[in-house]
Design an enzyme around this catalytic site. Sequence first.
Site, PDB file in Angstrom:
ATOM      1  N   SER A  64       0.851  -1.182   0.000  1.00 15.37           N
ATOM      2  CA  SER A  64       0.000   0.000   0.000  1.00 15.37           C
ATOM      3  C   SER A  64       0.886   1.230   0.000  1.00 15.37           C
ATOM      4  O   SER A  64       2.003   1.206   0.530  1.00 15.37           O
ATOM      5  CB  SER A  64      -0.893   0.016   1.249  1.00 15.37           C
ATOM      6  OG  SER A  64      -1.575   1.246   1.349  1.00 15.37           O
ATOM      7  N   TYR A  78      -1.645  -0.654  10.460  1.00 15.10           N
ATOM      8  CA  TYR A  78      -1.792  -0.912   9.017  1.00 15.10           C
ATOM      9  C   TYR A  78      -0.604  -0.340   8.251  1.00 15.10           C
ATOM     10  O   TYR A  78       0.002  -1.018   7.425  1.00 15.10           O
ATOM     11  CB  TYR A  78      -3.102  -0.304   8.504  1.00 15.10           C
ATOM     12  CG  TYR A  78      -3.297  -0.509   7.017  1.00 15.10           C
ATOM     13  CD1 TYR A  78      -3.794  -1.712   6.526  1.00 15.10           C
ATOM     14  CD2 TYR A  78      -2.982   0.499   6.104  1.00 15.10           C
ATOM     15  CE1 TYR A  78      -3.975  -1.906   5.170  1.00 15.10           C
ATOM     16  CE2 TYR A  78      -3.157   0.309   4.745  1.00 15.10           C
ATOM     17  CZ  TYR A  78      -3.656  -0.893   4.279  1.00 15.10           C
ATOM     18  OH  TYR A  78      -3.820  -1.084   2.931  1.00 15.10           O
TER      19      TYR A  78
END
Length: 87
Positions: A64, A78
């Site tokens: 990501s 995350y």
Amino acid sequence: LVNNAGTSWGEECYERESGKANWGFDKVFDLNVKGLFYLTRACVPLLQSSASPRDPSRVINIGSVTGMMPQQAPTHAYDISKAAVHQ
């Protein structure tokens, strides 16, 4: 093999009275980092048996952009886990 799973836990990174900050961090790392590793390891025999010199097996890990540039939202686990995927 394409590893494209991910989960998040939006909570401040300091310890809360509920104790859920550590639980959330562990949940995110278990799926985003450990899951990727364990699934790839389990698939190695299949990857080896399906590979050929002209057409090798491939493993693609999807990270990501937050692994390189953290979000402003409190999604520290995350962001860190996706940075681990990039490494």
